[in-house]
Design a protein around this motif. Structure first.
Motif, mmCIF file in Angstrom:
data_model
loop_
_atom_site.group_PDB
_atom_site.id
_atom_site.type_symbol
_atom_site.label_atom_id
_atom_site.label_comp_id
_atom_site.label_asym_id
_atom_site.label_seq_id
_atom_site.Cartn_x
_atom_site.Cartn_y
_atom_site.Cartn_z
ATOM 1 N N THR A 9 34.731 28.260 39.526
ATOM 2 C CA THR A 9 34.457 26.865 39.163
ATOM 3 C C THR A 9 33.082 26.683 38.532
ATOM 4 N N LEU A 10 32.290 27.752 38.484
ATOM 5 C CA LEU A 10 30.932 27.642 37.959
ATOM 6 C C LEU A 10 30.912 27.564 36.439
ATOM 7 N N SER A 11 29.957 26.795 35.927
ATOM 8 C CA SER A 11 29.741 26.780 34.483
ATOM 9 C C SER A 11 29.096 28.103 34.087
ATOM 10 N N PHE A 12 29.102 28.396 32.805
ATOM 11 C CA PHE A 12 28.485 29.624 32.316
ATOM 12 C C PHE A 12 27.016 29.675 32.722
ATOM 13 N N GLU A 13 26.321 28.567 32.523
ATOM 14 C CA GLU A 13 24.886 28.530 32.795
ATOM 15 C C GLU A 13 24.577 28.781 34.271
ATOM 16 N N LYS A 14 25.365 28.163 35.154
ATOM 17 C CA LYS A 14 25.132 28.352 36.585
ATOM 18 C C LYS A 14 25.479 29.777 37.021
ATOM 19 N N ALA A 15 26.572 30.310 36.494
ATOM 20 C CA ALA A 15 26.966 31.676 36.844
ATOM 21 C C ALA A 15 25.917 32.668 36.358
ATOM 22 N N LEU A 16 25.422 32.478 35.151
ATOM 23 C CA LEU A 16 24.410 33.380 34.597
ATOM 24 C C LEU A 16 23.108 33.287 35.387
ATOM 25 N N ALA A 17 22.696 32.077 35.737
ATOM 26 C CA ALA A 17 21.459 31.915 36.508
ATOM 27 C C ALA A 17 21.573 32.609 37.863
ATOM 28 N N GLU A 18 22.711 32.457 38.533
ATOM 29 C CA GLU A 18 22.892 33.114 39.822
ATOM 30 C C GLU A 18 22.931 34.629 39.657
ATOM 31 N N LEU A 19 23.584 35.091 38.603
ATOM 32 C CA LEU A 19 23.638 36.532 38.336
ATOM 33 C C LEU A 19 22.226 37.089 38.114
ATOM 34 N N GLU A 20 21.409 36.369 37.366
ATOM 35 C CA GLU A 20 20.034 36.802 37.135
ATOM 36 C C GLU A 20 19.245 36.869 38.443
ATOM 37 N N GLU A 35 23.630 43.640 52.740
ATOM 38 C CA GLU A 35 23.424 42.481 51.874
ATOM 39 C C GLU A 35 23.469 42.901 50.403
ATOM 40 N N SER A 36 22.935 44.083 50.109
ATOM 41 C CA SER A 36 22.975 44.592 48.737
ATOM 42 C C SER A 36 24.410 44.753 48.255
ATOM 43 N N ILE A 37 25.262 45.260 49.117
ATOM 44 C CA ILE A 37 26.673 45.452 48.766
ATOM 45 C C ILE A 37 27.331 44.107 48.488
ATOM 46 N N THR A 38 27.060 43.128 49.344
ATOM 47 C CA THR A 38 27.631 41.790 49.154
ATOM 48 C C THR A 38 27.103 41.156 47.869
ATOM 49 N N LEU A 39 25.801 41.284 47.628
ATOM 50 C CA LEU A 39 25.214 40.736 46.411
ATOM 51 C C LEU A 39 25.798 41.409 45.170
ATOM 52 N N TYR A 40 25.970 42.719 45.242
ATOM 53 C CA TYR A 40 26.541 43.455 44.108
ATOM 54 C C TYR A 40 27.962 42.961 43.812
ATOM 55 N N ALA A 41 28.756 42.786 44.857
ATOM 56 C CA ALA A 41 30.139 42.315 44.675
ATOM 57 C C ALA A 41 30.154 40.914 44.062
ATOM 58 N N ALA A 45 31.600 39.530 40.330
ATOM 59 C CA ALA A 45 32.452 38.347 40.146
ATOM 60 C C ALA A 45 31.805 37.377 39.153
ATOM 61 N N LEU A 46 30.495 37.205 39.247
ATOM 62 C CA LEU A 46 29.780 36.320 38.323
ATOM 63 C C LEU A 46 29.816 36.870 36.900
ATOM 64 N N LYS A 47 29.657 38.175 36.758
ATOM 65 C CA LYS A 47 29.721 38.806 35.433
ATOM 66 C C LYS A 47 31.100 38.593 34.811
ATOM 67 N N ALA A 48 32.141 38.762 35.605
ATOM 68 C CA ALA A 48 33.506 38.554 35.104
ATOM 69 C C ALA A 48 33.700 37.101 34.663
ATOM 70 N N ARG A 49 33.144 36.158 35.418
ATOM 71 C CA ARG A 49 33.248 34.740 35.070
ATOM 72 C C ARG A 49 32.540 34.478 33.742
ATOM 73 N N CYS A 50 31.337 35.007 33.590
ATOM 74 C CA CYS A 50 30.596 34.822 32.343
ATOM 75 C C CYS A 50 31.357 35.428 31.166
ATOM 76 N N ASP A 51 31.894 36.626 31.351
ATOM 77 C CA ASP A 51 32.671 37.274 30.290
ATOM 78 C C ASP A 51 33.868 36.425 29.885
ATOM 79 N N ALA A 52 34.581 35.891 30.874
ATOM 80 C CA ALA A 52 35.767 35.076 30.586
ATOM 81 C C ALA A 52 35.382 33.803 29.828
ATOM 82 N N LEU A 53 34.302 33.165 30.251
ATOM 83 C CA LEU A 53 33.867 31.940 29.575
ATOM 84 C C LEU A 53 33.403 32.226 28.151
ATOM 85 N N LEU A 54 32.733 33.343 27.947
ATOM 86 C CA LEU A 54 32.299 33.704 26.596
ATOM 87 C C LEU A 54 33.493 34.000 25.691
#
Length: 81
Positions: A9-20, A35-41, A45-54
């Motif tokens: 449900t995230l916009s591209f901008e929000k997903a990218l900011a969280e990914l950064e 926590e690193s494993i959870t953050l990586y996962a 998911a955020l990268k896939a969302r950004c790719d789909a939106l692009l």
């Protein structure tokens, strides 16, 4: 494994900011392993969302066509269809 349904449900901008933010935390190296494993996962998911939106945005881009006088005459889909 964590549920990342909210990512869809995230916009591209929000997903990218969280990914950064996630990348910054992971690069810092001060995050416990679990926590690193959870953050990586979540980052995946955020990268896939950004790719789909692009890809969606790219599909909607239109190319401007020019008339004989060189002035904009209209638009056609980027892929020429």
């Amino acid at each position: 494994m964590a549920d990342f349904a909210d990512v869809g449900t995230l916009s591209f901008e929000k997903a990218l900011a969280e990914l950064e933010t996630i990348v910054g935390k992971l690069e810092g190296g001060n995050v416990p392993l679990e926590e690193s494993i959870t953050l990586y996962a979540r980052g995946e998911a955020l990268k896939a969302r950004c790719d789909a939106l692009l890809k969606d945005a790219e599909a909607r881009v239109e190319k401007i066509t020019l008339g004989a006088d060189g002035r904009p005459a209209g638009t056609v889909p980027l892929d020429g269809e």
